[in-house]
Design a protein around this motif. Structure first.
Motif, PDB file in Angstrom:
ATOM      1  N   HIS A  63       0.847  -1.190   0.000  1.00  0.00           N
ATOM      2  CA  HIS A  63       0.000   0.000   0.000  1.00  0.00           C
ATOM      3  C   HIS A  63       0.885   1.245   0.000  1.00  0.00           C
ATOM      4  O   HIS A  63       1.711   1.432   0.880  1.00  0.00           O
ATOM      5  CB  HIS A  63      -0.886  -0.030   1.266  1.00  0.00           C
ATOM      6  N   VAL A  64       0.686   2.071  -1.006  1.00  0.00           N
ATOM      7  CA  VAL A  64       1.500   3.276  -1.151  1.00  0.00           C
ATOM      8  C   VAL A  64       0.643   4.512  -0.900  1.00  0.00           C
ATOM      9  O   VAL A  64      -0.470   4.612  -1.421  1.00  0.00           O
ATOM     10  CB  VAL A  64       2.060   3.360  -2.597  1.00  0.00           C
ATOM     11  N   ILE A  65       1.132   5.420  -0.078  1.00  0.00           N
ATOM     12  CA  ILE A  65       0.531   6.764   0.006  1.00  0.00           C
ATOM     13  C   ILE A  65       1.649   7.726  -0.403  1.00  0.00           C
ATOM     14  O   ILE A  65       2.638   7.856   0.312  1.00  0.00           O
ATOM     15  CB  ILE A  65       0.062   7.118   1.437  1.00  0.00           C
ATOM     16  N   ASN A  66       1.488   8.361  -1.550  1.00  0.00           N
ATOM     17  CA  ASN A  66       2.585   9.213  -2.013  1.00  0.00           C
ATOM     18  C   ASN A  66       2.589  10.560  -1.303  1.00  0.00           C
ATOM     19  O   ASN A  66       1.585  10.969  -0.725  1.00  0.00           O
ATOM     20  CB  ASN A  66       2.484   9.429  -3.526  1.00  0.00           C
ATOM     21  N   ILE A  67       3.720  11.200  -1.367  1.00  0.00           N
ATOM     22  CA  ILE A  67       3.853  12.557  -0.822  1.00  0.00           C
ATOM     23  C   ILE A  67       4.072  13.504  -1.994  1.00  0.00           C
ATOM     24  O   ILE A  67       5.058  13.365  -2.734  1.00  0.00           O
ATOM     25  CB  ILE A  67       5.062  12.649   0.139  1.00  0.00           C
ATOM     26  N   THR A  68       3.161  14.440  -2.192  1.00  0.00           N
ATOM     27  CA  THR A  68       3.326  15.426  -3.263  1.00  0.00           C
ATOM     28  C   THR A  68       4.139  16.585  -2.706  1.00  0.00           C
ATOM     29  O   THR A  68       3.634  17.385  -1.915  1.00  0.00           O
ATOM     30  CB  THR A  68       1.954  15.904  -3.774  1.00  0.00           C
ATOM     31  N   ASP A  69       5.420  16.647  -3.103  1.00  0.00           N
ATOM     32  CA  ASP A  69       6.271  17.726  -2.603  1.00  0.00           C
ATOM     33  C   ASP A  69       6.703  18.664  -3.728  1.00  0.00           C
ATOM     34  O   ASP A  69       7.562  19.503  -3.536  1.00  0.00           O
ATOM     35  CB  ASP A  69       7.485  17.164  -1.839  1.00  0.00           C
ATOM     36  N   VAL A  70       6.067  18.488  -4.888  1.00  0.00           N
ATOM     37  CA  VAL A  70       6.329  19.419  -5.992  1.00  0.00           C
ATOM     38  C   VAL A  70       5.164  19.317  -6.977  1.00  0.00           C
ATOM     39  O   VAL A  70       4.497  18.278  -7.049  1.00  0.00           O
ATOM     40  CB  VAL A  70       7.658  19.071  -6.728  1.00  0.00           C
ATOM     41  N   GLY A  71       4.897  20.421  -7.694  1.00  0.00           N
ATOM     42  CA  GLY A  71       4.042  20.306  -8.872  1.00  0.00           C
ATOM     43  C   GLY A  71       2.571  20.632  -8.694  1.00  0.00           C
ATOM     44  O   GLY A  71       1.854  20.783  -9.668  1.00  0.00           O
TER      45      GLY A  71
ATOM     46  N   ALA B 103      -6.482  22.452 -11.501  1.00  0.00           N
ATOM     47  CA  ALA B 103      -6.516  22.471 -12.961  1.00  0.00           C
ATOM     48  C   ALA B 103      -5.409  23.348 -13.556  1.00  0.00           C
ATOM     49  O   ALA B 103      -5.653  24.170 -14.430  1.00  0.00           O
ATOM     50  CB  ALA B 103      -7.878  22.952 -13.426  1.00  0.00           C
ATOM     51  N   ASP B 104      -4.178  23.125 -13.054  1.00  0.00           N
ATOM     52  CA  ASP B 104      -3.031  23.768 -13.692  1.00  0.00           C
ATOM     53  C   ASP B 104      -3.036  25.284 -13.686  1.00  0.00           C
ATOM     54  O   ASP B 104      -2.559  25.912 -14.623  1.00  0.00           O
ATOM     55  CB  ASP B 104      -2.935  23.330 -15.168  1.00  0.00           C
ATOM     56  N   GLU B 105      -3.623  25.861 -12.679  1.00  0.00           N
ATOM     57  CA  GLU B 105      -3.594  27.317 -12.628  1.00  0.00           C
ATOM     58  C   GLU B 105      -3.037  27.758 -11.299  1.00  0.00           C
ATOM     59  O   GLU B 105      -3.097  27.039 -10.320  1.00  0.00           O
ATOM     60  CB  GLU B 105      -5.008  27.884 -12.714  1.00  0.00           C
ATOM     61  N   GLY B 106      -2.591  29.020 -11.292  1.00  0.00           N
ATOM     62  CA  GLY B 106      -2.146  29.614 -10.043  1.00  0.00           C
ATOM     63  C   GLY B 106      -0.693  29.315  -9.765  1.00  0.00           C
ATOM     64  O   GLY B 106       0.063  28.928 -10.640  1.00  0.00           O
ATOM     65  N   GLU B 107      -0.345  29.496  -8.478  1.00  0.00           N
ATOM     66  CA  GLU B 107       1.055  29.333  -8.106  1.00  0.00           C
ATOM     67  C   GLU B 107       1.311  27.924  -7.607  1.00  0.00           C
ATOM     68  O   GLU B 107       0.389  27.225  -7.220  1.00  0.00           O
ATOM     69  CB  GLU B 107       1.386  30.312  -6.972  1.00  0.00           C
ATOM     70  N   ASP B 108       2.581  27.557  -7.539  1.00  0.00           N
ATOM     71  CA  ASP B 108       2.954  26.272  -6.963  1.00  0.00           C
ATOM     72  C   ASP B 108       2.771  26.365  -5.444  1.00  0.00           C
ATOM     73  O   ASP B 108       3.290  27.261  -4.785  1.00  0.00           O
ATOM     74  CB  ASP B 108       4.421  25.985  -7.303  1.00  0.00           C
TER      75      ASP B 108
ATOM     76  N   ARG C 275     -14.937  25.585 -15.962  1.00  0.00           N
ATOM     77  CA  ARG C 275     -14.363  26.395 -14.885  1.00  0.00           C
ATOM     78  C   ARG C 275     -12.891  26.718 -15.154  1.00  0.00           C
ATOM     79  O   ARG C 275     -12.301  27.562 -14.506  1.00  0.00           O
ATOM     80  CB  ARG C 275     -14.487  25.653 -13.553  1.00  0.00           C
ATOM     81  N   ILE C 276     -12.291  25.955 -16.071  1.00  0.00           N
ATOM     82  CA  ILE C 276     -10.873  26.146 -16.314  1.00  0.00           C
ATOM     83  C   ILE C 276     -10.690  27.234 -17.361  1.00  0.00           C
ATOM     84  O   ILE C 276     -11.224  27.139 -18.459  1.00  0.00           O
ATOM     85  CB  ILE C 276     -10.232  24.838 -16.834  1.00  0.00           C
ATOM     86  N   LYS C 277      -9.946  28.248 -16.994  1.00  0.00           N
ATOM     87  CA  LYS C 277      -9.717  29.318 -17.962  1.00  0.00           C
ATOM     88  C   LYS C 277      -8.897  28.760 -19.111  1.00  0.00           C
ATOM     89  O   LYS C 277      -7.981  27.983 -18.912  1.00  0.00           O
ATOM     90  CB  LYS C 277      -8.961  30.478 -17.293  1.00  0.00           C
ATOM     91  N   LYS C 278      -9.279  29.158 -20.312  1.00  0.00           N
ATOM     92  CA  LYS C 278      -8.572  28.597 -21.457  1.00  0.00           C
ATOM     93  C   LYS C 278      -7.207  29.260 -21.596  1.00  0.00           C
ATOM     94  O   LYS C 278      -7.084  30.473 -21.700  1.00  0.00           O
ATOM     95  CB  LYS C 278      -9.394  28.786 -22.729  1.00  0.00           C
ATOM     96  N   LEU C 279      -6.186  28.403 -21.560  1.00  0.00           N
ATOM     97  CA  LEU C 279      -4.830  28.898 -21.723  1.00  0.00           C
ATOM     98  C   LEU C 279      -4.567  29.023 -23.220  1.00  0.00           C
ATOM     99  O   LEU C 279      -4.906  28.126 -23.991  1.00  0.00           O
ATOM    100  CB  LEU C 279      -3.859  27.898 -21.086  1.00  0.00           C
ATOM    101  N   GLU C 280      -3.995  30.142 -23.602  1.00  0.00           N
ATOM    102  CA  GLU C 280      -3.694  30.399 -25.021  1.00  0.00           C
ATOM    103  C   GLU C 280      -2.948  29.209 -25.626  1.00  0.00           C
ATOM    104  O   GLU C 280      -1.938  28.772 -25.092  1.00  0.00           O
ATOM    105  CB  GLU C 280      -2.823  31.677 -25.112  1.00  0.00           C
TER     106      GLU C 280
END
Ligand code: AMP
Ligand code: ZN
Length: 500
Positions: free
Chosen positions: A69-77, A83-88, A183-188
């Protein structure tokens, strides 16, 4: 419905059906649970996701399967929007606290792991995303030609290149055309609104704390890629079960699934295993009456806050188990108090039964376990009912009263009750036979009276009553009440006092 060898049936969010669980690899179960983004403390809503995943893992082990059983740690990204917007999120917190992103990750990962332990979550494998960046780049390369395109800001996945994109998402399929990507702003330059970053380039002239060289320039991997890669590397496709909170059904998991389909060159989602996992499971949210639980507004409900207020963490686990994982659960302090009382009752009943069985606590754990497997014929119907409840998509609210019934059974040898109750607690993880009265009587941070002061006052009160000096006894009781201690005369569990 086909029945599996284990009788265990689980709700698959991808097919929207309750399905029999059949392991991909004989004798084994492999589970991946989306873990936290370690830019802040976890709130207790987040922790509900891991209590659920742990109960699932315990159940699989209970059926004799070897669990990975794996529980990952998101430490980047992970950006401030899924939905790929905003700051890290990591870099933002690092800037706020004036620390490095790496230090932020290490600090909040340790805090998360401490919370897991407090909740009796067994699972210990927590790979960090930053440890798998090379593998992520290799994955990206293998998909790039057929499924991706480059923009100035990075490498994007074209969701139209895989069959059945978004099958998991409810907002799209159940609520119709106002698609969740609206809801996701369209990225050029994006071909479809739902296309997402596989790799985000560091903007020209900037330096990020966490960045790596790649064929698409210096930058960092996208959040969705992490889980695909760690799942595949650590468990192999297809693995048995992928879990997460219901919010992940909308964006994160559809994107993971699309990448998995692309990576394996596998077909559409009419076969669940093409998604990378046989079963996708999602826990519903813990909510506050005022709305969504949040780290930024109102009282930040951390496990530590519960402790500070005098609640044992396992009272929170009890609260979670009292609701089905697919139901929304509303948090309230009254609800938590009730869960704590129920836990206390169970612990005292467990203690009473095991003390009647002299020497139980002195036996090595291994021997206790063997004895537990020696089932009592009289309790077999209750064990069957318990299994039936758990088999029914982990119906823990139904399983709890069955465990209580075992503890309360009269005219049955205590050792048999202990064996069976312990066998059930292996699934529920309440540590009923390890906890003591003292463990559960946590003093709130604000309490200004010590345990020994309370014991002293109670002894003085007992002496006064023995001398029939009831006025003095009442005075002592009132003094204790003024310090927040409720004296509980005649408590059936002999609890004597509790903090108000
Ligand atoms: P995050 O750190 O935001 O990626 O969240 C970690 C896990 O907690 C994910 O599986 C989320 O789906 C889950 N989650 C977030 N909020 C809640 C909540 N209020 N109740 C239950 N689970 C949640
Ligand atoms: Zn994930």
């Amino acid at each position: 419905m086909m029945s599996s060898a284990f009788g265990l049936k689980l709700f698959n969010s991808l097919t929207r059906e309750i399905e029999p669980f059949t392991p991909v690899h004989e004798g084994e179960a492999r589970v991946y649970s989306c873990g936290p983004t370690v830019y802040n403390y976890q709130h207790i809503g987040n922790m509900r996701a891991y209590v659920f995943a742990d109960t699932l893992g315990r159940t699989l082990q209970h059926r004799g399967l070897k669990l990975t059983h794996v529980i990952n740690i998101t430490d980047v990204g992970h950006l401030t929007s899924d939905a790929d917007e905003g700051e890290d999120k990591m870099e933002k917190m690092a800037a706020t606290q004036g620390k490095s992103a790496w230090d932020i990750a290490a600090f909040y990962q340790a805090d998360f792991e401490a919370d897991l332990a407090r909740l009796n979550v067994q699972q210990k494998q927590h790979p960090r995303a930053t440890e798998y960046v090379e593998e992520m780049i290799a994955w990206g390369k293998s998909m790039a030609d057929e499924h991706c395109y480059e923009l100035d800001s990075g490498l994007y996945f074209d969701i139209s290149t895989v069959a059945d994109y978004g099958k998991l998402a409810r907002a799209v399929t159940e609520e119709g055309a106002e698609d969740s990507w609206g809801r996701i702003k369209k990225l050029e330059g994006k071909r479809n609104a739902g296309d997402f970053a596989i790799w985000r380039k560091t903007p020209e002239g900037e330096t990020r704390q966490m960045e790596w060289d790649s064929p698409w320039g210096k930058g960092a991997p996208g959040w969705h890629l992490e889980c695909s890669v760690m799942g595949e590397k650590l468990l192999g496709f297809p693995f048995d079960i992928h879990t997460g909170g219901i919010d992940h059904r909308e964006i994160h998991h559809p994107n993971e699934i699309a990448q998995n389909q692309a990576f394996c060159g596998c077909g559409g989602l009419s076969e669940a295993r093409n998604s990378g996992a046989n079963i996708w499971m999602h826990n519903n949210f813990l909510v506050e009456r005022s709305g969504k639980m949040s780290k930024s507004s109102g009282e930040f409900l951390r496990l530590q806050l519960l402790l500070d207020k005098g609640y044992h963490p396992l009272a929170y686990r009890m609260m979670c188990l009292q609701a089905h994982y697919r139901s929304e659960l509303e948090f309230s302090w009254e609800g938590l108090e009730a869960a704590l009382t129920r836990l206390k009752r169970m612990v005292m009943a467990a203690r009473k039964a095991s003390e009647a069985q002299s020497g139980w606590y002195e036996r090595p754990a291994e021997e206790q376990r063997k004895l537990s497997l020696n089932t009592s014929p009289k309790l077999v119907p209750l064990m069957e009912q318990f299994n039936e409840a758990i088999n029914n998509d982990l119906n823990t609210p139904e399983a709890l009263p069955i465990l209580e019934a075992v503890l309360a059974t009269k005219k049955i040898d205590p050792i048999e009750r202990v064996n069976v109750a312990q066998w059930m607690d292996e699934v529920l993880g309440l540590n009923l036979f390890g906890l003591t009265r003292e463990d559960l009587r946590i003093r709130p941070k604000s309490a200004d009276i010590t345990e020994s002061e309370i014991e002293e006052a109670l002894a003085a009160r007992k002496a006064a009553r023995a001398e029939k000096d009831f006025a003095r006894s009442d005075t002592i009781r009132d003094e204790l009440a003024a310090k927040g201690v409720d004296v509980m005369d005649g408590d059936p569990l002999g609890w004597e006092w509790k903090l108000a």
